[in-house]
Design an enzyme around this catalytic site. Structure first.
Site, short mmCIF file in Angstrom:
data_model
loop_
_atom_site.label_atom_id
_atom_site.label_comp_id
_atom_site.label_asym_id
_atom_site.label_seq_id
_atom_site.Cartn_x
_atom_site.Cartn_y
_atom_site.Cartn_z
N LYS A 241 7.45 49.95 67.60
CA LYS A 241 8.98 49.99 67.83
C LYS A 241 8.61 49.26 68.86
CE LYS A 241 10.45 53.07 66.15
NZ LYS A 241 9.81 53.68 64.88
C1 LIG Z 1 9.98 54.04 63.85
C2 LIG Z 1 8.59 54.57 63.15
C3 LIG Z 1 8.45 54.93 62.12
C4 LIG Z 1 9.72 54.56 60.57
O1 LIG Z 1 10.14 52.82 60.77
P1 LIG Z 1 11.93 52.86 60.37
O2 LIG Z 1 12.35 51.40 60.67
O3 LIG Z 1 12.64 53.32 61.43
O4 LIG Z 1 11.14 53.20 59.30
C5 LIG Z 1 7.55 55.11 61.13
N1 LIG Z 1 6.02 55.35 62.03
C6 LIG Z 1 6.39 55.48 63.22
C7 LIG Z 1 5.35 55.55 64.43
C8 LIG Z 1 7.53 54.87 63.81
O5 LIG Z 1 7.96 54.55 65.59
#
Ligand SMILES: *Cc1c(COP(=O)(O)O)cnc(C)c1O
Length: 495
Positions: free
Chosen positions: A112
């Site tokens: 993120k």
């Molecule tokens: C948010 C997240 C995901 C999922 O990503 P999306 O874009 O919501 O599909 C997968 N792995 C981790 C560690 C995340 O923080």
């Protein structure tokens, strides 16, 4: 050519990128989508000679067409700097022939950060461009990782406040500690008595509350969103798929034009949608492999064409993927419906009414580039152990879901194309689950003993993000019921 943004749910006036970023969600509840996906205007060969920041500029300039070169480069340089613990920003690690694209080298050690370190800069630049005087209030629902990454991005940013709602019993201890120790007068962290979908639904309701918006405006506030529904999150995520391909080319792991596959551990469908956009911009990507955990609503959707959220919500060891309503899928649905807002709105109404919808055969035929599968809890743990035993590389639980699904894909299809696996979190963020997967004996250790042990067995330094929270005081202890979320927001804003 200028790109404008349309809502997925109505055919109103298209808005500019900066307006879409400021609003987050369209007034009709739809998501903003670009009116066309721009093609790369540099060759892959040219891109392969560029660093991360330069590639990011080449990608983002094509989407954020109302930003000047100076504005955009400014945002990029402020985001992708020494907050990342590696100069290359998104390094790739080869293990058993697959390329793990490590997207977790930012300040909160989850992918993120790739988008949330730049979103605050895109947001204040957008506010300036649109002569906004109100304070921007970022409202976020998190399944764990978005919350901290958004807090880290927005804390102390003048002209903004940030409120994060997380499921009180639905995140890992380290995720929770990261959030509740957040500094900054403009931050608020609240644990809700419900799951992630409750948090996300609550936030969407507050966003679409017209009366509240009016009251806020009178008091000098307006909402925006840092969730992956914001186009300002999606666009920066496209960059690392372009970068990954360019790097493989630079290192001569692939030849120019060679088709690769991409595997993405998926929750809200933002990350894999970014890979889909990269493909449609001209990056030679073959299959987009969508990996789910036990909450396998997307796997079922890709196999049957019916999206059905009516099922038990499972708490797993990959909590950031514990999601039954994958918000960003709406952007894909809109596209395969032929950019038909009315058709999409009808399906989304069915989803909120009956909890499910079914796409037409014609729409389903357009999903051939996607492959969906899932890994259950045992398979996820076994994959961590297997890879560690075979080559000493330690995956986090989310990346392990992707890696296990990749094994299934290869076994099923025999497709041996070079493959990039999005590695979405550092194993240090999910230490207990990771260490238990490697050996049950670790269960007796405390969270921070496990951190040190993981550092030893993986031969990786403990990331700063973890060192910081070892002794940090808890600064947020607020909890609320789902139906009190709006009151909590008003309280924080003294309204
Ligand atoms: C948010 C997240 C995901 C999922 O990503 P999306 O874009 O919501 O599909 C997968 N792995 C981790 C560690 C995340 O923080």
């Amino acid at each position: 050519m200028e790109v404008f943004y349309n809502s997925t749910r109505s055919t109103g006036t298209p808005v500019k990128a900066s307006e879409a970023i400021l609003k987050g969600l369209s007034d009709d509840g739809g998501l903003f989508v670009p009116d066309h996906i721009p093609a790369l205007d540099k060759s892959l060969k040219e891109l392969s000679a560029m660093n991360y920041q330069e590639v990011a500029y080449e990608v983002m300039k094509l989407y954020l067409t109302d930003f000047t070169e100076e504005e955009l480069k400014n945002c990029i340089n402020r985001a992708y700097d020494s907050k990342f613990d590696t100069e290359v920003i998104a390094p790739m690690v080869e293990a058993e022939g697959a390329y793990y694209l490590e997207l977790f080298h930012g300040s909160t050690i989850a992918f993120k950060d790739m988008a949330l370190s730049i979103l605050p800069h895109l947001m204040i630049t957008s506010a300036r461009k649109n002569h906004i005087k109100n304070e921007i209030v970022i409202l976020t629902a998190t399944s764990g990782d978005t919350g901290k990454a958004a807090l880290a991005g927005f804390a102390g940013v003048e002209g903004t406040r940030i409120i994060v709602f997380y499921p009180k019993n639905g995140v890992s201890p380290i995720q929770e500690k990261q959030m509740v120790t957040q500094k900054g007068d403009n931050t608020l962290v609240v644990g809700i008595h419900g799951n992630f979908d409750d948090a996300q639904t609550g936030v969407k309701m507050i966003f679409s509350d017209k009366e509240l918006a009016k009251e806020m405006d009178e008091k000098g506030f307006q909402f925006s969103s840092a969730n992956s529904i914001n186009i300002g999150r999606l666009v920066p995520q496209i960059c690392y798929y372009v970068y990954a391909y360019a790097q493989l080319l630079a290192e001569e792991k692939i030849t120019d034009g060679e088709v690769i596959n991409v595997v993405v551990p998926t929750g809200n469908f933002g990350n894999i949608l970014a890979a889909f956009y990269a493909k449609n911009m001209g990056v030679p990507i073959g299959k987009l492999i969508c990996a789910s955990n036990d909450n396998k609503v997307l796997y079922d959707f890709f196999s049957t064409g019916t999206y059905d959220r009516n099922r038990e919500f499972m708490l797993t060891t990959s909590p950031s993927m514990d999601i039954l309503i994958s918000s960003n899928l709406e952007r894909l649905i809109y596209r395969i419906a032929g950019n038909d807002a009315a058709k999409n709105a009808e399906l989304m109404a069915a989803l909120s009414g009956q909890g499910k919808y079914e796409i037409t055969d014609d729409m389903k035929a357009q999903l051939v580039d996607f492959y969906g599968n899932y890994a259950n809890e045992t398979e996820t743990a076994e994959e961590i152990k297997r890879l560690y035993n075979n080559c000493g590389y330690v995956l986090d639980t989310h990346t392990s879901v992707a890696s296990a699904v990749y094994q299934k894909y290869v076994a099923e299809t025999g497709d041996n194309a070079k493959t990039v696996i999005a590695s979405t979190a550092s194993p240090f963020k999910f230490t207990r689950s990771v260490m238990n997967a490697i050996d049950a004996k670790y269960d007796a250790m405390s969270d921070f003993e496990l951190v040190d042990e993981l550092s030893k067995i993986a031969n990786v330094k403990v990331p700063n993000a973890i060192e910081e929270i070892r002794t940090a005081p808890v600064l947020h202890d607020k909890q609320c019921d789902v139906d009190k979320m709006k009151d909590t927001v008003k309280g924080f804003l003294n309204m």
